[in-house]
Enzyme design. Sequence first.
Site, PDB file in Angstrom:
ATOM      1  N   GLY A 168     -11.565 -41.653   9.043  1.00 18.14           N
ATOM      2  CA  GLY A 168     -11.268 -40.785   7.899  1.00 18.14           C
ATOM      3  C   GLY A 168     -11.842 -39.394   8.091  1.00 18.14           C
ATOM      4  O   GLY A 168     -11.225 -38.399   7.716  1.00 18.14           O
ATOM      5  N   ALA A 208      -2.390 -40.159   0.531  1.00 23.63           N
ATOM      6  CA  ALA A 208      -3.481 -40.711  -0.272  1.00 23.63           C
ATOM      7  C   ALA A 208      -4.124 -41.936   0.365  1.00 23.63           C
ATOM      8  O   ALA A 208      -4.927 -42.602  -0.254  1.00 23.63           O
ATOM      9  CB  ALA A 208      -2.960 -41.068  -1.660  1.00 23.63           C
ATOM     10  N   SER A 209      -3.784 -42.261   1.638  1.00 23.23           N
ATOM     11  CA  SER A 209      -4.394 -43.448   2.254  1.00 23.23           C
ATOM     12  C   SER A 209      -5.683 -43.071   2.977  1.00 23.23           C
ATOM     13  O   SER A 209      -5.904 -41.910   3.292  1.00 23.23           O
ATOM     14  CB  SER A 209      -3.421 -44.093   3.216  1.00 23.23           C
ATOM     15  OG  SER A 209      -3.261 -43.265   4.344  1.00 23.23           O
ATOM     16  N   CYS A 210      -6.534 -44.081   3.233  1.00 23.29           N
ATOM     17  CA  CYS A 210      -7.818 -43.824   3.905  1.00 23.29           C
ATOM     18  C   CYS A 210      -7.701 -43.914   5.423  1.00 23.29           C
ATOM     19  O   CYS A 210      -8.633 -43.574   6.140  1.00 23.29           O
ATOM     20  CB  CYS A 210      -8.881 -44.815   3.433  1.00 23.29           C
ATOM     21  SG  CYS A 210      -9.405 -44.502   1.754  1.00 23.29           S
ATOM     22  N   VAL A 211      -6.595 -44.464   5.914  1.00 23.27           N
ATOM     23  CA  VAL A 211      -6.471 -44.577   7.375  1.00 23.27           C
ATOM     24  C   VAL A 211      -5.213 -43.873   7.902  1.00 23.27           C
ATOM     25  O   VAL A 211      -4.304 -43.637   7.175  1.00 23.27           O
ATOM     26  CB  VAL A 211      -6.430 -46.055   7.852  1.00 23.27           C
ATOM     27  CG1 VAL A 211      -7.821 -46.614   7.923  1.00 23.27           C
ATOM     28  CG2 VAL A 211      -5.540 -46.885   6.979  1.00 23.27           C
TER      29      VAL A 211
END
Lengths: 105, 158
Positions: free
Chosen positions: B32, A102-105
């Site tokens: 991303g 669930a992280s963006c990086v």
Amino acid sequence: MAEKEIAGKTVQVNEEGYLTNPSEWNREIAKEIAKEEGIGELTDGHWKVIEFLQKDYEEKGTMPSLRRVTKAGGVPTKELYALYPGGPLKKSSKIAGLPKPASCV
Amino acid sequence: MAEKAGAIKKISLVCSKGSLDGIYPSLIMANGARMEGIEVSIFFTFFGMDAVTKKKMNKIKIATVGNPGMGMPTWLGAIPGMSAMATSMMMKTMDKLDIPPIPEFIEMIHDSGGKLYACKATVDMFGLTEDDFCPQVEKILTVGEFYDLSAGAEIIFT
């Protein structure tokens, strides 16, 4: 939530096909999901990533970021993308029977 | 897995602003996108180019003056060292979240297959050459070339 038969075993999966109970995972299931995800045969390089994710998730209770896999897991960015093209963290987590990161990086 | 109709396959980001808060959004979105298997190019222009300029990429700070988002009075933001202090605080938080410093982030995006370009007009205006850029920069491009290689991509301006 749904049930799905993978490699002859019935497991619980979410709507995106991630296992919801990591204890239901085994290596045969991993191989089957890898095929579905277009990764093909799992090599030692693939297993190194899978095992790191599982160990880190067990210790921390959250999914590592991709950067953590490169730093703490010791697999360089280039290699991660070569092993799991089209989404290194997403695909390896799914194969490892873990939640979607669930992280963006 | 079945693909969603209209799924994004390719993006081109234009990074036009310098300073930490100008550059990070482009880098986070680019990285991303690569993590989702999306093809990525970043076109660095004007002060956004600091992110890939050897002499500047290690010294990028957050703007504490003229930055209403900081919620800091101008006189306070102008005190010497304020920008450096705010930058160091923010970098610490980002490191905890596994957001890398700019040079490492540039390398990460490059290694993930993202393509980095510098804008010809800005290069000419600032009197720079290819040697002024970090090795991850693929090429100096004209605007026309940028549009050409963005065929089929969503273009995002930051």
